[in-house]
Structures are given as structure tokens and as C-alpha cells.
Write a protein that holds these residues in place. Sequence first.
Motif, short mmCIF file in Angstrom:
data_model
loop_
_atom_site.label_atom_id
_atom_site.label_comp_id
_atom_site.label_asym_id
_atom_site.label_seq_id
_atom_site.Cartn_x
_atom_site.Cartn_y
_atom_site.Cartn_z
N PRO A 51 0.82 -1.39 -0.06
CA PRO A 51 0.10 -0.21 -0.05
C PRO A 51 1.04 1.23 -0.05
O PRO A 51 0.41 2.31 -0.64
CB PRO A 51 -0.69 -0.18 1.20
CG PRO A 51 -0.56 -1.45 1.71
CD PRO A 51 0.26 -2.03 1.30
N GLN A 76 1.76 1.81 -3.76
CA GLN A 76 0.77 2.07 -4.26
C GLN A 76 0.23 3.91 -4.14
O GLN A 76 -0.27 4.25 -4.93
CB GLN A 76 -0.38 1.20 -4.22
CG GLN A 76 -0.33 -0.10 -4.67
CD GLN A 76 -1.26 -1.15 -4.19
OE1 GLN A 76 -2.15 -0.87 -3.10
NE2 GLN A 76 -1.67 -2.11 -4.94
N ASN A 77 0.36 3.99 -2.86
CA ASN A 77 0.04 5.40 -2.42
C ASN A 77 1.11 6.44 -3.29
O ASN A 77 0.54 7.39 -3.88
CB ASN A 77 0.11 5.52 -0.97
CG ASN A 77 -0.22 6.71 -0.37
OD1 ASN A 77 -0.87 7.63 -1.33
ND2 ASN A 77 -0.18 7.13 0.73
N SER A 88 0.18 6.51 -6.96
CA SER A 88 -1.04 7.18 -7.30
C SER A 88 -0.86 8.77 -7.04
O SER A 88 -1.38 9.62 -7.83
CB SER A 88 -2.13 6.79 -6.29
OG SER A 88 -2.39 5.52 -6.13
N GLU A 136 1.05 9.84 -10.36
CA GLU A 136 0.63 9.27 -11.60
C GLU A 136 0.15 10.69 -12.42
O GLU A 136 0.45 10.52 -13.71
CB GLU A 136 -0.27 8.38 -11.13
CG GLU A 136 -1.05 7.56 -12.55
CD GLU A 136 -1.94 6.51 -12.10
OE1 GLU A 136 -2.10 5.71 -13.06
OE2 GLU A 136 -2.48 6.62 -11.25
N PHE A 138 2.69 -0.36 -11.97
CA PHE A 138 3.19 -1.30 -10.72
C PHE A 138 2.75 -2.56 -10.87
O PHE A 138 1.80 -2.93 -11.21
CB PHE A 138 2.36 -0.39 -9.60
CG PHE A 138 2.81 -1.08 -8.26
CD1 PHE A 138 4.15 -1.21 -7.83
CD2 PHE A 138 1.75 -1.79 -7.57
CE1 PHE A 138 4.41 -2.06 -6.80
CE2 PHE A 138 1.99 -2.51 -6.46
CZ PHE A 138 3.28 -2.48 -5.99
N CYS A 186 2.96 -6.23 -9.10
CA CYS A 186 3.36 -7.08 -7.81
C CYS A 186 2.80 -8.25 -7.68
O CYS A 186 1.38 -8.22 -8.12
CB CYS A 186 2.89 -6.10 -6.70
SG CYS A 186 3.55 -6.87 -4.99
N GLU A 208 0.02 -9.57 -2.32
CA GLU A 208 -0.62 -8.34 -2.08
C GLU A 208 -0.22 -7.87 -0.68
O GLU A 208 -0.61 -6.70 -0.49
CB GLU A 208 -2.17 -8.94 -1.99
CG GLU A 208 -3.08 -9.05 -3.20
CD GLU A 208 -4.28 -9.59 -2.94
OE1 GLU A 208 -4.75 -9.54 -1.74
OE2 GLU A 208 -5.07 -9.99 -4.03
#
Length: 717
Positions: free
Chosen positions: A577, A580-581, A584, A587, A599, A601, A604
Motif C-alpha cells: 500500500p 501504491q500510495n 497514485s 501518476e 506497478f 506485484c 498483496e
Amino acid sequence: MNALLGAFHPYFIFIAIGLTIMASYTALDMFTLIRTSDQNKRLLFLGGTFSMGIGIWVMNFMGLISADTDRFASYHIPLTILSIFIGVAFTGMAFLLLYAKTIRFYHLLVGSLFLTFAVIAIQVIGLYAMNLNVKYNLPLFTFSGLLIAGSFLFSLWILFSSKSYNQSHQAWLKPISAIIMSTAIVEGHFLLKRATVTTSEVLNGSNTESPFFIYLVLIVSVLIIGGLIVSSTLISKQLAATDTNLKDIKAALDASTIVAITDPSGTIIYVNDKFEEISKYKQEEIIGMNHRILNSGHHSKEFFKDLWKTIQSGKIWRGEIRNKAKDGTFYWVDTTIVPFLNKKGKPIQYIAIRSDISDRKRAEGHLKETIKENNDIKFALDQSSIVAFTDARGKITSVNDKFCEISKYSREEILGKDHNILNSRYHSKDFFKNLWKTIGEGNVWKGEIRNKAKDGTYYWVDTTIVPFLNEQGRPYQYLAIRNDITERKKTEEVLHRQDKLAAVGQLAAGVAHEIRNPLTSMKGYTEFLQLDEKDPERQEFLNIILDEIERVNTIVEDFMVLAKPKAVELEEKNVIPVIQNVVSLIEFEARKKNVRLSFDCDHEIIQIECDENRLKQVFLNFIKNGIEAMPNGGDLQVKTFIHDNNVQISIQDSGVGISKEKLQKLGEPFFTTKKNGNGLGLMVSFKIIESHNGKVFVESEPNKGTTFNILLPAKIA
């Protein structure tokens, strides 16, 4: 005198005496050759016996004929032949006793008696062959026999038993002995003639042919004796030459080699002086023993079993044997054993010819030890060092495995080349010029060199180059011993970088403190002015001021991190996360610059211990750098996967890339590849990852893009 000798024809007597002396000398010459020669003994014995027998018969026959030539017509030839055979037989029995290796007095006594019997037998049979009636004066006959025997005994003693007899005295002792023996034969003839009384009847018939037969017999006798003398001379010369050669060979062998002779059972029957010298045994101690007395215990039973099998089959054996001397010392001999065979092909004796090779064996042992030491040293060098040999021109002639391992070149690729193939262009021409000058003068050179491997990677070696000099003091080859110090160089580089960081930290501590307070005031007043400002243009100017103040404040914050790092408080978080943050957040900016951000992966959840905000700072910094490296747009991929209990986060762009020289300097203070960068961002990011017990390694090639790889310890369920 005439009463003793009687009537005779002098010229017959003189001829007879001359022939007798020649026959005696010839016979004695052959008999002495028997004792000094190892060849043709049977032929020599027969020749000597026949010569002596004929000599005695000639003296008797010519003496009788000289006294009464008319009697030759009635001479019985069969009895004459019988007298010759009897004389030869007695002579043979006399000299047969002289065959013994050691001649005793009784041998000489019996031999002289047999010679006396030969003279008496020929005399008596000769008288009967002339049809004479014989009566004996016994006292005179006995005296004559004893006198003849004594003369023969004295002659034999001079030649065969006297201590004065040897090779140097043989030349004059032999003629004297021959004269004494001839005297014994002559005096025997006349004494025995005087000791006998003969009566005869004059035979009817013509005697006109008697002189012819007398001269015929005389000529035949001369021819026989002459032939014996000539044959004796030829044989003597041939045997003398052969004996000389054999003695020369024996002398050469005795001077240079160790000689021993054994019988078929291996019992030693002869050794030379060199055998005594090397074995420390005297002849009397070794004769009659076998070679086990010299056994050192070094060789196996099979070794000697094979040796005996070879020589007993009549073949020559060659090999090296270690023996033990009397004093307990050991010595090595190169041995040749030659079997001598009889007519049936079976060995009758063995001759062992040896050469002392103890010094050679010691040298071989020392050489083996030296070779082992050299091999040990070579093995140690091969295990610990990088070794290369070059010729005087610098051409590589030999390298070890470690050289190939670190240089990535095979032996076939490197041999025949010079060290320019490894040149990394790091060092100057003067550096190598000084190196060659040093070793060219015969001095050892020591230093550190950065080389380039076949795959383009660089490595450092601590190098010692040793020149090997010829007799003129000039180098004919060089030995280079190197040790890999690449890791040490990296450590030194890290320490050097830390020294820079420490200096930057000290600078940052002072600068950040002095700048931060004015920045706060500037930011506050600018925000205050924004509240009352209605003009859009002026409002835009105030926003620019605030952005620049914020930018300066960020730089100051980086300085503060370097000056006094905050204590890292790590918490277990799922890193997915977090990434991912960040993706984002950035982006939108990526799309504006025509960069396709993705991204990828496979998991998870990947739990790590981290400071989330500081990790975000690192991810954001690396992703921004990737976007800026693609001014014309491109692809930027963020990948995450598990590798050996670590999570690897790769940020890969397709930008302009970084050269190898610049790649090595990434993370150094104030070094940047961007036009407006200050180099502190990467340095701070690297320190943050280090504080998380992680590592950062960068892969890049010009015009092919760059990949930042972050390794962090992962908590695997």
C-alpha cells in the motif's frame, strides 16, 4: 771328459742341444701362459707337453746316432714312436700337476720325477730300438736319476714357485729355467749312457743309405721343433695381446666400477678393491658370503625374486639397488648382473658390475624435495594469489586459475598477449612508464592497479612484480603476484564518502540553524501579504515566493537529516500500500510528461519493518528521478517481488541512462546528473535505506535506461 761322453759326432750333439733348448723354452712358455691366461688352456697344455716330449726324444735320438751312425740302418721305428709317446705321456703327467691354483712343493717334486721318468724311458727304449744289449751300472744309474730329478726340480721351482716370479721377472726367469731344464736333459742322456754297458752285433748289409736317413730325421726334427716354436710364438703373441686387453679392461673396471663374482648359488667368490671400499667389508669377510649381507631392507622380496628369475634364465639383469655397508650407512648402486653359461645353457657363475650412484640418488631426493616445496609454494600462491609470468617483452607466458577467474579470460585468450588487454585507462602513461623502468632495471615493483575484466567490470589488485635476471643481470622474465583488493577499495570509497558526509553534516548543522529562522519569518510575512492582496498578478508573485521558500526549507530539512539524523522508529507495515500510495500521488505528473507509469506485484501483502513516511520519501525521490530522466516520455515500471527473504523493489525507466563513471559516484554529496539538482536527495535516500538495514544498487547503461533496486528485509509468514 771323453771317458764320460764317449765317442760322438760333435755337430749332431750341438744341433741336438740347440733343439732341446728351443723345445724346452717353447714348452715352458706354453705352460706359463696356462697360468696367466683364461683362454685355450687345453691347446696350450697339449702343445707344451708335445714340445717337451719331442725335445727329450730329439736329445736322446741325436745323441745315440752321433755315437754310432752305422746303427741307424737297424733302428726300430715302432720302438722310436713308442718312446716318443711314452716321453710325451710322462711330460704331460708332470705338468698336469702344475694346473693347480696354488702350487705346493710336492707338486714340483712329483713333476720333476715324471720328467726324469720321461728322460730314462726314452733313453732305455732308444737303446733297445738300436738292437743293443744293455747292462746297467746300478749306482751310477741311480745317481744319474737323482741328479736329473734335482735339476728338473730346481728348474720348476724357479719358474713356478719362486717369490721372484711375476710379470716383470718372467722375461729372464723363463730362459734360465729353460737352460737348466735342457741341461738336465743333456746331462741325463750322457750320464745314463755312461751308466749302461752295451754290446751289439754288427749287422750285415749295406749302410750306404744311413747318412740320408740321418739327415732326413734331422730335418724332420728341426721342422717339428721349428713348427712348435713358431706356433708357440704366435699363440704367445695372440694370448699376450688378449691378456693385455683383458687386463686393461679389468684395470678399467676396477678403477671405475664395483665388481663381484658369485657362483651359481650366489656365494661370492671374488670382489675388487672398489667393492671393499664402498661396502666397508674386507675380502676375507665377504668371500664365501652371499649378497644378503648387504641387504638394506629397502627392496621387497618380489624385487629379488624377479632378479634371480631373470639371471637364472640366462638373461642380463639391470637395475638400481640400495645396499647397506658394514658401518650401517646406505649406498645406491646401478647394477648389471651378467650370467656366464655352460654348454647346456645353465649359469656357472655371475658377474655383477656396479656403479656408485649414491650422489645421484641424493641429488634426486633433494630435487624431489625442492620440486615438492615449489609445488607447495605454487599451490599456496594459486589458492591465495593471482599469478602471471611474462617474458622480457611483457608477453604473458603463464597464468594460474585465479588470474582467469578474476579477469574472465581463458588461458587460450590471454597467453601470448600483454597486460594492455587488462588496461582500464584509469592510470596515466607515466604510471606504467615508471613501472617498466623499475622492473627493467632489475628492481621489484609494488603498487596498486585497477584492471578491466573481459566483461567490462573493474577490479583492483595489489601487485608485486619480480624480475628474474640472467647471467648478465638483465631480466629474462617477470613474475607478477597480485591480490584482489576490490572490496578493500570499495570500503575505502565508502569511508571516503562517509568523511564527505561528516563534513556535509557539520556544514549542514550550522547552515540549517542560521537559515531556518529567517525562512519562517519570510514565509509568515508572505502569507500575511497574501491575505490582503487582491491583484491576481501580485498574488501569483507571492505564490512563487512561497514555493521557493518551501523549496529552500526542503533543502534545509535535508541538511538537518544529514547533520543530525532522527532516531528511526520502525513499525511492521505492508509495503505494497505504501508503494501504491506513492504511485497514485505521482501518476498525474507522469501523465503530463507523457510517461507511462505502471506497478506490478505478485503479492498483496509483504510485511516489513519500516518508517512509512521516510520510505515514501525514498520511493517518491526515485520515481521523480525516473520521470525526469525521460524528457521525451517513456515507460516507468515499478516491480516488487520476494528474493532470498528480502523484498526487492525495482524502479526501471527507459531514459537516457548513466555512464559507468558517473554511476560509481551516485550518492556522493553534491554530485548530480540533473541540471538543477544538488545531489543531496539521493544521498539522503541511500541513508534512509541503510537505516532500514537495506541496500540500494543501481543498474544503468547509456541510452538504455536506469534501474534502482531496493532490497529490504521481509517478514515471510
